[in-house]
Design an enzyme around this catalytic site. Sequence first.
Site, PDB file in Angstrom:
ATOM      1  NE  ARG A 241       5.386   3.484  -3.260  1.00 49.89           N
ATOM      2  CZ  ARG A 241       4.060   2.862  -3.457  1.00 49.89           C
ATOM      3  NH1 ARG A 241       2.998   3.458  -3.027  1.00 49.89           N
ATOM      4  NH2 ARG A 241       4.078   1.777  -4.117  1.00 49.89           N
ATOM      5  CD  GLU A 270       4.267   3.346   3.678  1.00 55.15           C
ATOM      6  OE1 GLU A 270       4.149   2.153   3.282  1.00 55.15           O
ATOM      7  OE2 GLU A 270       3.712   4.284   3.143  1.00 55.15           O
ATOM      8  CG  HIS A 288       0.913   1.953   1.733  1.00 51.87           C
ATOM      9  ND1 HIS A 288       2.157   2.185   1.201  1.00 51.87           N
ATOM     10  CD2 HIS A 288       0.319   1.753   0.631  1.00 51.87           C
ATOM     11  CE1 HIS A 288       2.264   2.152  -0.044  1.00 51.87           C
ATOM     12  NE2 HIS A 288       1.082   1.982  -0.236  1.00 51.87           N
TER      13      HIS A 288
HETATM   14  C1  DGY Z   1       1.044  -0.040  -4.935  1.00 49.50           C
HETATM   15  O1  DGY Z   1       0.446  -0.507  -5.955  1.00 49.50           O
HETATM   16  O2  DGY Z   1       2.015   0.703  -5.285  1.00 49.50           O
HETATM   17  C2  DGY Z   1       0.039   0.630  -3.811  1.00 49.50           C
HETATM   18  O3  DGY Z   1       0.928   1.601  -3.168  1.00 49.50           O
HETATM   19  C3  DGY Z   1       0.194  -0.609  -2.925  1.00 49.50           C
HETATM   20  O4  DGY Z   1      -0.585  -1.508  -3.350  1.00 49.50           O
END
Ligand code: DGY
Length: 321
Positions: A241, A270, A288
């Site tokens: 993240r 984002e 992402h």
């Molecule tokens: C998640 O699953 O957290 C990914 O970052 C997005 O699909």
Amino acid sequence: MGKPRLILTRRLPQLVEAELRLAFTLLDNPEDQVLDSAEIIARARAHRADALLVTLTDRLDARTIDALPASVRIICTYSVGTNHLDLAAARQRGIALAYAPQAVTEATADTAMLLLLAACRRAHEFQAQLRQGRWGAWNAWENLGWDPGGQILGLVGMGRIGRAVAHRAKAFGMKIHYFQRNRLEAGLEDGATYHSSLHSLFTTSRFVSLHTPTTPETKGFIDAQTLSWLEDGAIFINTARGDQVDDDALIAALRSGKLAAAGLDVFNNEPAFDHRYLDLPNAYLLPHIGTSTEQTRIRMGRDCIDNLCAFFAEKPIPWPI
Ligand code: DGY
């Protein structure tokens, strides 16, 4: 009793939506616009929703969760990440929580390797040269990247995704080291070297890759201090993240050459990420897409369906948070 009423906040793959319709009265979002908190609350109230199936674009903070109608009994997120949800607020209200951690593992690990290889072979710089017509005669001394083989890859977090990255990186000849609060048992560790502190991992590793959830401890932990522990010319990868990174510190490290390169799939704020990254030739950037494969997105949907169906059948949720 009719089917449970499910608010689906974003569009999901067609197959997943079709399967959801079999089990739920689906209140969907065919336009797929990102809903703000007020809209999620309004939809949940208007339809007396029993459940919410949300994604990482839905910010369910404490105020939003507190304003949901009492009919909402479970929130399932179509993600492994849960930083968009105030888990404590949901628990306080007795709302069950579920997610899809297993389905995302392989695709996210593939993306981490994509970033790692692209960063260490400077793929972005050289692709730009080619696309801009700057491809000169082959020579032996320019355009050099760095071998991953023989190097130490420091994994921060050795859960499912960290271990899947370790498995892949070993095939490239990398030596795996990791840090997390608790050491894994030998079978799961699979020959990796454990570090009991981040400092120890960072002062040992040439490559570092994040595989940690965002928590109060990990928020912004990639900062000027932790980056200074890395050797000059280190390579940083993030598929976890963006809010675990202090952008000023990471950008400064990429500008100064403290970091040779970074591969980033996730960003603060984002999609309104810090555009200073765009000016850095040594940053390989993706929007992402860690889980963006047809198969993975269907598997994620099916795990969410299993969670929701189990809950309403009064069975154990396969993937509770
Ligand atoms: C998640 O699953 O957290 C990914 O970052 C997005 O699909």
